[in-house]
Motif scaffolding. Sequence first.
Motif, short mmCIF file in Angstrom:
data_model
loop_
_atom_site.label_atom_id
_atom_site.label_comp_id
_atom_site.label_asym_id
_atom_site.label_seq_id
_atom_site.Cartn_x
_atom_site.Cartn_y
_atom_site.Cartn_z
N SER A 125 57.63 66.56 45.25
CA SER A 125 57.86 66.90 43.86
C SER A 125 57.86 68.41 43.68
CB SER A 125 56.77 66.28 42.97
OG SER A 125 57.05 66.51 41.61
N THR A 185 61.60 66.47 36.11
CA THR A 185 60.49 65.66 35.65
C THR A 185 60.65 64.22 36.16
OG1 THR A 185 60.20 67.00 33.67
CG2 THR A 185 59.27 64.79 33.63
N SER A 186 59.56 63.66 36.67
CA SER A 186 59.60 62.34 37.28
C SER A 186 58.34 61.57 36.92
CB SER A 186 59.70 62.46 38.79
OG SER A 186 58.53 63.08 39.31
N GLU A 187 58.25 60.32 37.39
CA GLU A 187 57.05 59.52 37.18
C GLU A 187 55.83 60.19 37.81
OE1 GLU A 187 56.35 56.84 35.33
OE2 GLU A 187 58.39 57.06 34.54
N TYR A 188 56.04 60.85 38.93
CA TYR A 188 54.94 61.56 39.58
C TYR A 188 54.38 62.62 38.63
CZ TYR A 188 52.37 64.20 43.17
OH TYR A 188 51.41 64.84 43.89
N TYR A 194 54.65 62.56 35.25
CA TYR A 194 54.00 61.88 34.14
C TYR A 194 52.58 61.44 34.52
CZ TYR A 194 58.67 61.47 32.02
OH TYR A 194 59.91 61.72 31.48
N GLU A 195 52.47 60.84 35.70
CA GLU A 195 51.18 60.31 36.13
C GLU A 195 50.17 61.40 36.45
OE1 GLU A 195 52.21 57.83 39.40
OE2 GLU A 195 53.17 56.29 38.15
N ARG A 231 59.30 63.69 25.08
CA ARG A 231 59.44 62.60 26.04
C ARG A 231 59.99 61.37 25.33
NH1 ARG A 231 54.62 60.05 29.90
NH2 ARG A 231 55.81 58.25 30.68
N GLY A 287 63.73 59.90 29.34
CA GLY A 287 63.23 61.09 30.01
C GLY A 287 62.77 62.14 29.01
N TRP A 296 54.82 64.82 26.33
CA TRP A 296 55.02 64.31 27.70
C TRP A 296 53.78 63.63 28.23
CZ3 TRP A 296 52.53 65.26 32.27
CH2 TRP A 296 51.67 66.38 32.34
#
Length: 341
Positions: free
Chosen positions: A108, A119-122, A124-125, A256, A260, A325
């Motif tokens: 990432s 921006t990715s799920e990684y 966000y988490e 967000r 996305g 976000w």
Amino acid sequence: MTFWVFLHFLHSGNSIHFHRNRKKIFATQIIESFRQSSVSQPKATAMGIVGNLSPQQRQSFDSHGQLHRGFQQSFLVIESFASPAEIEAMRKRMDGMLQAFDPTTTASIFSTKNQVKLTSEYFYESAENISFFFEEKAFDDNGNLKQPKELSINKVGHALHEIDPVFKEFSCSEKVSSLLFSLGYKKPVIIQSMYIFKQPGIGGEVTPHQDNSFLYTEPKTCTGLWLALEDATVVNGCLWAIPESQKNGLVRRFIRGDDGVYFDRPSLSYDQKDFVPIEVKAGSLVVIHGDLIHQSFENQSSNSRHAYSLHAVDTDGCKWAEDNWIRRKVEPEPLYSSGQT
């Protein structure tokens, strides 16, 4: 002894070089003035928390009728806010994290220039995790790291303050709570934390932005706390800001949505001669108004510029925007509650 100083710079000069030098000289004069006259005086307590701003400093925090929503001079520098022992503990802890981190588990990348695209799920988490983000220039054309991982990471975030004991001890310390109490926070939470490396040679540019764009509450309550873990200079990528730019309000928001993230408005163009450098020694804390326009340039030096950054928002009478976000599964614990509603 810790002391508090405001940096309020003149806007003058026919070139950027002259502009920088003029402001450095004036900043030094302002610092010496506050060094001689500043007196910290305790304020009312909340759950044992004591504010530590003088009446003169509290008056300077007035933000045209808005409760603790900013400072007239837009940012505040607190020298020696963190002790050498605290700095060493956080840097040593991060060294240990990097040694344990396996870069093959994630690739990432963090970039303010391509924030929407990357921006990715990684990402966000990471709001409730300790996650690692690489510099854009860390990889070659084949996707391999060009240098050791320790010199390739852009930042680690965004829940160091909650998960790691060393960073939590500083983030939830009495002096951090006292600072926020002095600024008028009634029930503050640290909503995110970041360890920023600004790597030598590849440390990326952070484009002009406002913290309230990313961490929006109604009414606006975000304040940035940027701690220098190494000396920050114009050579290795210190912060730059437009003094009093918070008075123009929030320019745009980072939203967000279902598809996305995106900015709700285009970025404005800024005249670089309006920015002033915020050069600070290791241990200094820069307190940043949520609407202040600030940035940092690439680190083209051979020295890193490590920093630990916190962002606080209030939860008393303030609503966290659902389209931010950060969408937490577990509500953050407040640092204290003043008992006022």
